[in-house]
Design a protein around this motif. Sequence first.
Motif, PDB file in Angstrom:
ATOM      1  N   TYR A 494      57.551  33.483  10.234  1.00 40.91           N
ATOM      2  CA  TYR A 494      57.838  33.795  12.148  1.00 40.91           C
ATOM      3  C   TYR A 494      56.836  34.928  11.383  1.00 40.91           C
ATOM      4  O   TYR A 494      56.352  35.412  12.883  1.00 40.91           O
ATOM      5  N   ASN A 495      57.183  36.198  11.065  1.00 46.20           N
ATOM      6  CA  ASN A 495      56.510  37.825  10.641  1.00 46.20           C
ATOM      7  C   ASN A 495      55.442  37.641  10.632  1.00 46.20           C
ATOM      8  O   ASN A 495      55.054  38.925  10.920  1.00 46.20           O
ATOM      9  N   ASP A 496      54.988  37.103   9.978  1.00 48.29           N
ATOM     10  CA  ASP A 496      53.982  36.978   8.884  1.00 48.29           C
ATOM     11  C   ASP A 496      52.408  36.594  10.405  1.00 48.29           C
ATOM     12  O   ASP A 496      51.367  37.188   9.430  1.00 48.29           O
ATOM     13  N   HIS A 497      53.305  36.295  11.555  1.00 49.07           N
ATOM     14  CA  HIS A 497      52.152  35.463  12.521  1.00 49.07           C
ATOM     15  C   HIS A 497      52.275  35.837  13.298  1.00 49.07           C
ATOM     16  O   HIS A 497      52.404  34.368  14.142  1.00 49.07           O
ATOM     17  N   PRO A 498      52.113  36.593  13.845  1.00 48.10           N
ATOM     18  CA  PRO A 498      52.678  36.625  15.205  1.00 48.10           C
ATOM     19  C   PRO A 498      51.952  36.087  16.393  1.00 48.10           C
ATOM     20  O   PRO A 498      52.128  36.302  17.470  1.00 48.10           O
ATOM     21  N   GLU A 499      50.198  36.380  15.753  1.00 48.61           N
ATOM     22  CA  GLU A 499      49.133  35.812  16.513  1.00 48.61           C
ATOM     23  C   GLU A 499      49.301  34.394  16.767  1.00 48.61           C
ATOM     24  O   GLU A 499      49.330  33.773  18.030  1.00 48.61           O
ATOM     25  N   VAL A 500      49.618  33.897  15.930  1.00 43.25           N
ATOM     26  CA  VAL A 500      49.918  32.129  15.954  1.00 43.25           C
ATOM     27  C   VAL A 500      51.036  31.951  16.633  1.00 43.25           C
ATOM     28  O   VAL A 500      50.904  30.804  17.246  1.00 43.25           O
ATOM     29  N   VAL A 501      52.244  32.864  16.616  1.00 44.00           N
ATOM     30  CA  VAL A 501      53.505  32.833  17.242  1.00 44.00           C
ATOM     31  C   VAL A 501      52.959  32.657  18.971  1.00 44.00           C
ATOM     32  O   VAL A 501      53.731  32.091  20.409  1.00 44.00           O
ATOM     33  N   GLU A 502      52.804  33.739  19.417  1.00 43.02           N
ATOM     34  CA  GLU A 502      51.966  34.289  21.391  1.00 43.02           C
ATOM     35  C   GLU A 502      51.267  33.255  21.511  1.00 43.02           C
ATOM     36  O   GLU A 502      51.404  32.176  22.360  1.00 43.02           O
ATOM     37  N   GLU A 503      50.290  32.317  20.171  1.00 44.83           N
ATOM     38  CA  GLU A 503      49.453  31.421  20.818  1.00 44.83           C
ATOM     39  C   GLU A 503      50.101  30.133  20.844  1.00 44.83           C
ATOM     40  O   GLU A 503      49.972  29.636  22.053  1.00 44.83           O
ATOM     41  N   LEU A 504      51.672  29.585  20.291  1.00 49.63           N
ATOM     42  CA  LEU A 504      51.789  28.150  20.720  1.00 49.63           C
ATOM     43  C   LEU A 504      53.055  28.515  21.450  1.00 49.63           C
ATOM     44  O   LEU A 504      53.635  27.675  22.032  1.00 49.63           O
ATOM     45  N   GLN A 505      53.582  30.009  21.750  1.00 51.93           N
ATOM     46  CA  GLN A 505      54.430  30.023  22.780  1.00 51.93           C
ATOM     47  C   GLN A 505      53.432  29.522  23.721  1.00 51.93           C
ATOM     48  O   GLN A 505      54.588  29.231  24.943  1.00 51.93           O
ATOM     49  N   GLN A 506      52.857  30.256  23.954  1.00 49.69           N
ATOM     50  CA  GLN A 506      51.698  30.379  25.352  1.00 49.69           C
ATOM     51  C   GLN A 506      51.195  28.836  25.848  1.00 49.69           C
ATOM     52  O   GLN A 506      51.539  28.396  26.368  1.00 49.69           O
ATOM     53  N   LEU A 507      51.279  28.680  25.039  1.00 49.98           N
ATOM     54  CA  LEU A 507      50.576  26.560  24.745  1.00 49.98           C
ATOM     55  C   LEU A 507      51.485  25.642  24.977  1.00 49.98           C
ATOM     56  O   LEU A 507      51.511  24.710  25.788  1.00 49.98           O
ATOM     57  N   LEU A 508      53.115  25.880  24.573  1.00 48.48           N
ATOM     58  CA  LEU A 508      54.508  25.484  25.123  1.00 48.48           C
ATOM     59  C   LEU A 508      54.514  25.670  26.391  1.00 48.48           C
ATOM     60  O   LEU A 508      54.541  24.339  27.031  1.00 48.48           O
ATOM     61  N   ASP A 509      54.005  26.799  27.167  1.00 52.89           N
ATOM     62  CA  ASP A 509      54.741  27.089  28.771  1.00 52.89           C
ATOM     63  C   ASP A 509      53.647  26.447  29.304  1.00 52.89           C
ATOM     64  O   ASP A 509      54.250  26.038  30.839  1.00 52.89           O
ATOM     65  N   GLN A 510      52.237  26.712  29.075  1.00 50.21           N
ATOM     66  CA  GLN A 510      51.141  25.992  29.659  1.00 50.21           C
ATOM     67  C   GLN A 510      51.548  24.429  29.500  1.00 50.21           C
ATOM     68  O   GLN A 510      51.497  23.949  31.152  1.00 50.21           O
ATOM     69  N   THR A 511      51.904  24.109  28.485  1.00 49.44           N
ATOM     70  CA  THR A 511      52.251  22.407  28.737  1.00 49.44           C
ATOM     71  C   THR A 511      53.491  21.868  29.233  1.00 49.44           C
ATOM     72  O   THR A 511      53.326  20.816  30.200  1.00 49.44           O
ATOM     73  N   MET A 512      54.355  23.249  29.673  1.00 50.42           N
ATOM     74  CA  MET A 512      56.130  22.013  29.585  1.00 50.42           C
ATOM     75  C   MET A 512      55.444  23.065  31.676  1.00 50.42           C
ATOM     76  O   MET A 512      56.313  22.822  32.543  1.00 50.42           O
ATOM     77  N   GLY A 513      54.385  23.621  32.327  1.00 55.03           N
ATOM     78  CA  GLY A 513      54.595  24.283  32.895  1.00 55.03           C
ATOM     79  C   GLY A 513      55.048  25.149  33.903  1.00 55.03           C
ATOM     80  O   GLY A 513      55.583  25.570  34.767  1.00 55.03           O
TER      81      GLY A 513
END
Length: 514
Positions: A494-513
């Motif tokens: 998690y701490n090594d790839h903050p850009e991936v975490v941000e991308e996936l959190q946004q995609l999760l939120d977007q997918t679930m509305g």
Amino acid sequence: MKNLRNQATLLIIIIALFVQCREPEKTSTPDTNRPNVLIINVDDLGYGDVGAYGATMVKTNHIDRLASEGRRFTDFHTASAVCSPSRYALLTGEYPARIDLFGAMFLREPLKVDTSKMTIARVMKAAGYATAAIGKWHLGFGNERPVDWNKPLKPGPLELGFDYFFGVPVLNSHPPFVYVENHNVVDYDPEDPFVYGEKSETRWFQEKFGLSEIGGAKAAHYRFDDRDVGTTLKDKAIEYIKTPREEPFFLYLATTNIHHPFTPRPQFIGTSEAGRYGDFIHELDWMVGDILNALDEEGLTENTMVIFTSDNGGMLNQGGQDAYAAGHRQNGKLLGFKFDAWEGGHRVPFIVRWPGKVPAGTVSDELSSNVDLLATVAAVVGQEELAAKAPDSHNFLPAITGDPEKPIRDHLIIAANSKQHLSIRKGNWMYIPAQGGGGFTAPNVGDHTFGGPAAFPFTGQQNSDIEDGKIKEDAPPAQLYNLEEDPYQSRNVYNDHPEVVEELQQLLDQTMGR
């Protein structure tokens, strides 16, 4: 003579008009090229519970036969690591998190599926199939809470597109311990009604619960013999397969094996090296073998698509703990167990056999899920338009019959028992937006709900966030794993790839509305 000719002509015209008027009432013409479709949805069978997936302490010759004659998937997941929401996903093609369904359902809860929703059974009926559900239902009955078991149990499976239902209404570990056929409890006597709060007349087994939650209905309870449930469901499935019919069939067979309590028939007791847990697997394999033999005997094997899978990963319950202590690994080397967002909770066996269509003895690493089954069987029977009503469901038939050049899925949503652990998989990345597995966390060996970090000293599993059975104080607030480099989730990056975490959190939120 002229009069006779005129009368004959008039009769022919009347018959022709009658046939023309009747023609629009025809719904679909039987097509012998359409395959029968049989889905065997096993209960709590883990990734490591089958010989074809690496099990050595249990023997699954018949299930392994399916794998040798079909295609085995290594990256197949359930949309939830919990039984009821997982079944919801399979039947509706919708993520269960969209309706806030995360946990298991019990005897008081009404039908969870909106009767106006597209279902896999409705897809098959639209294609002219006979449809049946046999086995564990676990999605509720009726519209009221608590369910009145003394009345016809509707809406239920028949209101969701199934022509026939026979099975266990909730699950084999929780009441009521009876069978239901279509809308009615089998052997129900109105002179001896169900009564909430009374003790039921049913056998006790380890890890069988709720015996005092609902009683009465002695004849109905008497019909339910725990050691005979697997055989009863298997025999009902064979009876259905052997029933003469013009149209092809769609059979959804949801076994109670291998969910606790572990109650195999006497001939299977002591036959495995994994205790009663493994013995129950042996009974399951026998059931599968008898069903495959029935297809052979009826000459249906060549024109039947058989799908074999599980509703979630293996559980570390008391029987599971005994099996683990004996050396069996129900989820192989995967981290975690049923209920968890970790891979062991939701990566499950998935095997498809369809002679002449699916290459025998092959393996696919295509990312796919049980939520995709609706769109996939819709493609098999030419009902893609109906599948569009289940947008969470993706057609992965190309990965069943061939080898797609590009991934079919961009990402996949996976739920744990905990809402906070609703996770997302994209490519090789798995993002879990909380600490721990999100499943059971009882602290002691022998607890039915033993699991989570507390179980690590017992299982010997490794994770960088966990030490001495506890989450480290300095552990990241969430988890990210590269499954290509770390398939067993030993290191949280998690701490090594903050850009991936941000991308996936946004995609999760977007997918679930959200």
